[in-house]
Write a protein that holds these residues in place. Structure first.
Motif, PDB file in Angstrom:
ATOM      1  N   MET A   1       0.388   3.471 -21.701  1.00 38.27           N
ATOM      2  CA  MET A   1       0.502   4.633 -22.580  1.00 38.27           C
ATOM      3  C   MET A   1      -0.717   5.547 -22.409  1.00 38.27           C
ATOM      4  SD  MET A   1       1.436   5.286 -26.604  1.00 38.27           S
ATOM      5  CE  MET A   1       2.385   3.841 -26.735  1.00 38.27           C
ATOM      6  N   LYS A   2      -1.900   4.954 -22.224  1.00 39.43           N
ATOM      7  CA  LYS A   2      -3.115   5.738 -22.023  1.00 39.43           C
ATOM      8  C   LYS A   2      -2.970   6.645 -20.801  1.00 39.43           C
ATOM      9  CE  LYS A   2      -8.005   5.106 -20.954  1.00 39.43           C
ATOM     10  NZ  LYS A   2      -9.088   4.130 -20.786  1.00 39.43           N
ATOM     11  N   ASP A   3      -2.534   6.072 -19.684  1.00 40.47           N
ATOM     12  CA  ASP A   3      -2.362   6.861 -18.465  1.00 40.47           C
ATOM     13  C   ASP A   3      -1.235   7.877 -18.604  1.00 40.47           C
ATOM     14  OD1 ASP A   3      -4.440   5.520 -17.255  1.00 40.47           O
ATOM     15  OD2 ASP A   3      -3.126   4.123 -16.165  1.00 40.47           O
TER      16      ASP A   3
ATOM     17  N   ALA B   1      -2.270  16.667 -18.844  1.00 42.38           N
ATOM     18  CA  ALA B   1      -2.534  17.461 -17.635  1.00 42.38           C
ATOM     19  C   ALA B   1      -1.344  18.356 -17.307  1.00 42.38           C
ATOM     20  CB  ALA B   1      -2.850  16.539 -16.459  1.00 42.38           C
ATOM     21  N   GLU B   2      -0.132  17.820 -17.456  1.00 46.57           N
ATOM     22  CA  GLU B   2       1.071  18.628 -17.194  1.00 46.57           C
ATOM     23  C   GLU B   2       1.171  19.798 -18.166  1.00 46.57           C
ATOM     24  OE1 GLU B   2       4.228  15.743 -17.388  1.00 46.57           O
ATOM     25  OE2 GLU B   2       3.882  15.071 -15.331  1.00 46.57           O
ATOM     26  N   LYS B   3       0.867  19.569 -19.420  1.00 46.24           N
ATOM     27  CA  LYS B   3       0.924  20.637 -20.426  1.00 46.24           C
ATOM     28  C   LYS B   3      -0.122  21.713 -20.138  1.00 46.24           C
ATOM     29  CE  LYS B   3       4.386  19.611 -22.849  1.00 46.24           C
ATOM     30  NZ  LYS B   3       5.545  20.508 -22.727  1.00 46.24           N
ATOM     31  N   GLU B   4      -1.317  21.296 -19.716  1.00 50.02           N
ATOM     32  CA  GLU B   4      -2.341  22.278 -19.338  1.00 50.02           C
ATOM     33  C   GLU B   4      -1.861  23.109 -18.144  1.00 50.02           C
ATOM     34  OE1 GLU B   4      -6.450  20.022 -20.690  1.00 50.02           O
ATOM     35  OE2 GLU B   4      -5.684  19.699 -18.671  1.00 50.02           O
ATOM     36  N   HIS B   5      -1.235  22.461 -17.183  1.00 49.18           N
ATOM     37  CA  HIS B   5      -0.710  23.158 -16.007  1.00 49.18           C
ATOM     38  C   HIS B   5       0.383  24.140 -16.420  1.00 49.18           C
ATOM     39  CE1 HIS B   5       1.493  23.334 -12.041  1.00 49.18           C
ATOM     40  NE2 HIS B   5       0.289  23.717 -11.738  1.00 49.18           N
ATOM     41  N   GLU B   6       1.294  23.720 -17.303  1.00 46.03           N
ATOM     42  CA  GLU B   6       2.349  24.615 -17.797  1.00 46.03           C
ATOM     43  C   GLU B   6       1.747  25.853 -18.464  1.00 46.03           C
ATOM     44  OE1 GLU B   6       5.080  22.595 -20.405  1.00 46.03           O
ATOM     45  OE2 GLU B   6       5.524  21.081 -18.891  1.00 46.03           O
TER      46      GLU B   6
ATOM     47  N   LYS C   1      -1.456  11.949 -18.287  1.00 48.06           N
ATOM     48  CA  LYS C   1      -0.585  12.697 -17.383  1.00 48.06           C
ATOM     49  C   LYS C   1       0.136  13.820 -18.130  1.00 48.06           C
ATOM     50  CE  LYS C   1       3.424  12.035 -14.395  1.00 48.06           C
ATOM     51  NZ  LYS C   1       4.743  12.052 -14.996  1.00 48.06           N
ATOM     52  N   VAL C   2       0.650  13.523 -19.307  1.00 51.29           N
ATOM     53  CA  VAL C   2       1.353  14.537 -20.111  1.00 51.29           C
ATOM     54  C   VAL C   2       0.395  15.668 -20.486  1.00 51.29           C
ATOM     55  CG1 VAL C   2       2.470  14.968 -22.345  1.00 51.29           C
ATOM     56  CG2 VAL C   2       3.132  12.980 -20.970  1.00 51.29           C
TER      57      VAL C   2
END
Length: 83
Positions: free
Chosen positions: A27-29, A36-41, A33-34
């Motif tokens: 869950m930590k990883d 980082a994806e949200k920042e990218h979005e 990841k989520v």
């Protein structure tokens, strides 16, 4: 980096755990990841808005086409596609 806790309800925790498990991640990883994806979005949304403002300026698309050759021709497939 130090770990910390976040209080969430059991239903949300279970949903996140199931998503992490299905991705084969802790869950930590998975949460990292989520995030980082949200920042990218968010960055993509900002870039898209800037691009739309720029191409809305008169003459910009004509200059782009002149510099870069315009859009590529539509691809024509020589073999038929399955239905």
């Amino acid at each position: 980096m130090a770990d910390t806790s976040v209080k969430i309800d059991d239903t949300t925790r279970d949903r996140l755990k199931a998503l992490a498990d299905s991705a084969g991640m802790s869950m930590k990883d998975y949460l990292a990841k989520v995030a980082a994806e949200k920042e990218h979005e968010k960055l993509l949304d900002t870039a898209t808005a800037a691009f739309r403002r720029v191409i809305g300026e008169p003459g910009i698309l004509d200059c782009f086409d002149a510099d870069f050759g315009g859009l590529p021709p539509t691809a024509v497939h020589a073999t038929p596609r399955a239905a």
